[in-house]
Write a protein that holds these residues in place. Structure first.
Motif, PDB file in Angstrom:
ATOM      1  N   PRO A 167       2.405 -30.371  47.483  1.00  0.00           N
ATOM      2  CA  PRO A 167       2.202 -30.201  48.932  1.00  0.00           C
ATOM      3  C   PRO A 167       0.733 -29.942  49.260  1.00  0.00           C
ATOM      4  CG  PRO A 167       3.276 -28.274  47.996  1.00  0.00           C
ATOM      5  CD  PRO A 167       3.173 -29.287  46.893  1.00  0.00           C
ATOM      6  N   LYS A 168       0.317 -30.442  50.399  1.00  0.00           N
ATOM      7  CA  LYS A 168      -1.074 -30.300  50.836  1.00  0.00           C
ATOM      8  C   LYS A 168      -1.191 -29.104  51.772  1.00  0.00           C
ATOM      9  CE  LYS A 168      -1.816 -34.288  48.902  1.00  0.00           C
ATOM     10  NZ  LYS A 168      -1.663 -34.253  47.494  1.00  0.00           N
ATOM     11  N   TRP A 169      -2.105 -28.193  51.471  1.00  0.00           N
ATOM     12  CA  TRP A 169      -2.250 -26.969  52.272  1.00  0.00           C
ATOM     13  C   TRP A 169      -2.671 -27.288  53.699  1.00  0.00           C
ATOM     14  CZ3 TRP A 169      -6.738 -25.898  54.700  1.00  0.00           C
ATOM     15  CH2 TRP A 169      -7.885 -26.553  54.243  1.00  0.00           C
ATOM     16  N   TRP A 170      -3.523 -28.292  53.863  1.00  0.00           N
ATOM     17  CA  TRP A 170      -4.035 -28.636  55.183  1.00  0.00           C
ATOM     18  C   TRP A 170      -2.936 -29.188  56.087  1.00  0.00           C
ATOM     19  CZ3 TRP A 170      -3.044 -33.726  55.702  1.00  0.00           C
ATOM     20  CH2 TRP A 170      -3.010 -34.497  54.545  1.00  0.00           C
ATOM     21  N   ALA A 171      -1.912 -29.772  55.493  1.00  0.00           N
ATOM     22  CA  ALA A 171      -0.815 -30.324  56.290  1.00  0.00           C
ATOM     23  C   ALA A 171      -0.046 -29.210  56.993  1.00  0.00           C
ATOM     24  CB  ALA A 171       0.121 -31.148  55.412  1.00  0.00           C
ATOM     25  N   TYR A 172       0.085 -28.059  56.346  1.00  0.00           N
ATOM     26  CA  TYR A 172       0.760 -26.922  56.976  1.00  0.00           C
ATOM     27  C   TYR A 172       0.027 -26.512  58.254  1.00  0.00           C
ATOM     28  CZ  TYR A 172       3.629 -26.227  52.807  1.00  0.00           C
ATOM     29  OH  TYR A 172       4.523 -26.387  51.790  1.00  0.00           O
ATOM     30  N   LEU A 173      -1.289 -26.528  58.212  1.00  0.00           N
ATOM     31  CA  LEU A 173      -2.092 -26.172  59.379  1.00  0.00           C
ATOM     32  C   LEU A 173      -1.858 -27.164  60.525  1.00  0.00           C
ATOM     33  CD1 LEU A 173      -4.286 -24.305  60.546  1.00  0.00           C
ATOM     34  CD2 LEU A 173      -5.972 -25.888  59.594  1.00  0.00           C
ATOM     35  N   ILE A 174      -1.844 -28.437  60.207  1.00  0.00           N
ATOM     36  CA  ILE A 174      -1.604 -29.463  61.228  1.00  0.00           C
ATOM     37  C   ILE A 174      -0.204 -29.311  61.819  1.00  0.00           C
ATOM     38  CG2 ILE A 174      -1.333 -31.951  61.616  1.00  0.00           C
ATOM     39  CD1 ILE A 174      -3.585 -32.324  59.518  1.00  0.00           C
ATOM     40  N   VAL A 175       0.781 -29.029  60.981  1.00  0.00           N
ATOM     41  CA  VAL A 175       2.158 -28.861  61.450  1.00  0.00           C
ATOM     42  C   VAL A 175       2.253 -27.680  62.418  1.00  0.00           C
ATOM     43  CG1 VAL A 175       4.500 -28.242  60.718  1.00  0.00           C
ATOM     44  CG2 VAL A 175       3.233 -29.988  59.466  1.00  0.00           C
ATOM     45  N   VAL A 176       1.710 -26.546  62.044  1.00  0.00           N
ATOM     46  CA  VAL A 176       1.803 -25.349  62.892  1.00  0.00           C
ATOM     47  C   VAL A 176       1.061 -25.554  64.209  1.00  0.00           C
ATOM     48  CG1 VAL A 176       1.136 -22.928  63.085  1.00  0.00           C
ATOM     49  CG2 VAL A 176       2.206 -23.757  60.980  1.00  0.00           C
ATOM     50  N   VAL A 177      -0.174 -26.044  64.130  1.00  0.00           N
ATOM     51  CA  VAL A 177      -0.955 -26.268  65.353  1.00  0.00           C
ATOM     52  C   VAL A 177      -0.269 -27.311  66.239  1.00  0.00           C
ATOM     53  CG1 VAL A 177      -3.156 -27.174  66.241  1.00  0.00           C
ATOM     54  CG2 VAL A 177      -3.144 -25.542  64.345  1.00  0.00           C
ATOM     55  N   GLY A 178       0.254 -28.348  65.625  1.00  0.00           N
ATOM     56  CA  GLY A 178       0.924 -29.398  66.392  1.00  0.00           C
ATOM     57  C   GLY A 178       2.153 -28.904  67.126  1.00  0.00           C
ATOM     58  N   TYR A 179       2.984 -28.112  66.442  1.00  0.00           N
ATOM     59  CA  TYR A 179       4.186 -27.611  67.107  1.00  0.00           C
ATOM     60  C   TYR A 179       3.855 -26.593  68.194  1.00  0.00           C
ATOM     61  CZ  TYR A 179       7.364 -29.995  63.893  1.00  0.00           C
ATOM     62  OH  TYR A 179       8.066 -30.940  63.193  1.00  0.00           O
ATOM     63  N   VAL A 180       2.885 -25.731  67.952  1.00  0.00           N
ATOM     64  CA  VAL A 180       2.482 -24.767  68.983  1.00  0.00           C
ATOM     65  C   VAL A 180       1.934 -25.508  70.203  1.00  0.00           C
ATOM     66  CG1 VAL A 180       0.829 -22.939  69.551  1.00  0.00           C
ATOM     67  CG2 VAL A 180       2.120 -22.833  67.408  1.00  0.00           C
ATOM     68  N   ALA A 181       1.074 -26.485  69.974  1.00  0.00           N
ATOM     69  CA  ALA A 181       0.524 -27.273  71.078  1.00  0.00           C
ATOM     70  C   ALA A 181       1.624 -28.024  71.816  1.00  0.00           C
ATOM     71  CB  ALA A 181      -0.522 -28.251  70.546  1.00  0.00           C
ATOM     72  N   SER A 182       2.598 -28.531  71.074  1.00  0.00           N
ATOM     73  CA  SER A 182       3.688 -29.279  71.690  1.00  0.00           C
ATOM     74  C   SER A 182       4.513 -28.411  72.631  1.00  0.00           C
ATOM     75  CB  SER A 182       4.587 -29.882  70.604  1.00  0.00           C
ATOM     76  OG  SER A 182       5.628 -30.614  71.191  1.00  0.00           O
ATOM     77  N   PHE A 183       4.892 -27.234  72.161  1.00  0.00           N
ATOM     78  CA  PHE A 183       5.690 -26.350  73.019  1.00  0.00           C
ATOM     79  C   PHE A 183       4.875 -25.828  74.199  1.00  0.00           C
ATOM     80  CE2 PHE A 183       8.563 -26.331  69.394  1.00  0.00           C
ATOM     81  CZ  PHE A 183       9.780 -26.482  70.041  1.00  0.00           C
ATOM     82  N   ALA A 184       3.589 -25.605  74.001  1.00  0.00           N
ATOM     83  CA  ALA A 184       2.740 -25.172  75.114  1.00  0.00           C
ATOM     84  C   ALA A 184       2.646 -26.277  76.169  1.00  0.00           C
ATOM     85  CB  ALA A 184       1.352 -24.803  74.603  1.00  0.00           C
ATOM     86  N   ALA A 185       2.443 -27.507  75.723  1.00  0.00           N
ATOM     87  CA  ALA A 185       2.358 -28.625  76.661  1.00  0.00           C
ATOM     88  C   ALA A 185       3.704 -28.873  77.342  1.00  0.00           C
ATOM     89  CB  ALA A 185       1.886 -29.889  75.940  1.00  0.00           C
ATOM     90  N   LEU A 186       4.797 -28.704  76.605  1.00  0.00           N
ATOM     91  CA  LEU A 186       6.123 -28.858  77.221  1.00  0.00           C
ATOM     92  C   LEU A 186       6.329 -27.801  78.298  1.00  0.00           C
ATOM     93  CD1 LEU A 186       8.845 -30.326  77.302  1.00  0.00           C
ATOM     94  CD2 LEU A 186       9.635 -28.773  75.515  1.00  0.00           C
ATOM     95  N   SER A 187       5.900 -26.589  78.030  1.00  0.00           N
ATOM     96  CA  SER A 187       6.008 -25.526  79.014  1.00  0.00           C
ATOM     97  C   SER A 187       5.179 -25.851  80.263  1.00  0.00           C
ATOM     98  CB  SER A 187       5.537 -24.208  78.398  1.00  0.00           C
ATOM     99  OG  SER A 187       5.559 -23.182  79.347  1.00  0.00           O
ATOM    100  N   LEU A 188       3.973 -26.359  80.060  1.00  0.00           N
ATOM    101  CA  LEU A 188       3.133 -26.745  81.196  1.00  0.00           C
ATOM    102  C   LEU A 188       3.781 -27.881  81.985  1.00  0.00           C
ATOM    103  CD1 LEU A 188      -0.363 -26.577  79.470  1.00  0.00           C
ATOM    104  CD2 LEU A 188       0.493 -25.064  81.283  1.00  0.00           C
ATOM    105  N   SER A 189       4.438 -28.781  81.282  1.00  0.00           N
ATOM    106  CA  SER A 189       5.139 -29.877  81.945  1.00  0.00           C
ATOM    107  C   SER A 189       6.258 -29.349  82.841  1.00  0.00           C
ATOM    108  CB  SER A 189       5.717 -30.829  80.887  1.00  0.00           C
ATOM    109  OG  SER A 189       6.521 -31.818  81.474  1.00  0.00           O
TER     110      SER A 189
END
Length: 112
Positions: free
Chosen positions: A29-51
């Protein structure tokens, strides 16, 4: 209209996060991928909330968000990870898109 822009951002960031989940699994497993996953999901839910805060109905937003995400992930998996894509799965994609279209159409009719 701004609500749908935020919904598009929510979809894009969720698809990116879900795609990078592939790199967090397996023997190496790639450590950097975990960072992208977490940031992506947080950004997604934040944008969904703004929507939702900009007036996009919850049922419609979630239907579009999940359907577009599923279709995008299936296509990305097929193109980049060489996963299978059968005619039955393609028919399922068509049904998902049609179902979301009917939800949107039905929502527009009740609101009028």
């Amino acid at each position: 209209m701004l609500g749908y822009l935020f919904l598009g951002i929510a979809i894009a960031t969720e698809v990116i996060a879900t795609t990078f989940l592939k790199f967090t699994s397996g023997d190496n497993p790639k450590w950097w991928a975990y960072l992208i996953v977490v940031v992506g999901y947080v950004a997604s839910f934040a944008a969904l909330s703004l929507s939702l805060g900009r007036g996009v109905p919850l049922g419609i937003a979630y239907a579009i968000w999940s359907a577009v995400g599923v279709v995008a992930i299936v296509i990305i998996s097929w193109v980049f990870f060489k996963e299978s894509l059968t005619w039955v799965q393609i028919a399922g994609i068509v049904l998902v898109i049609g179902g979301v279209g009917l939800l949107e159409l039905g929502g527009a009719r009740t609101a009028a």
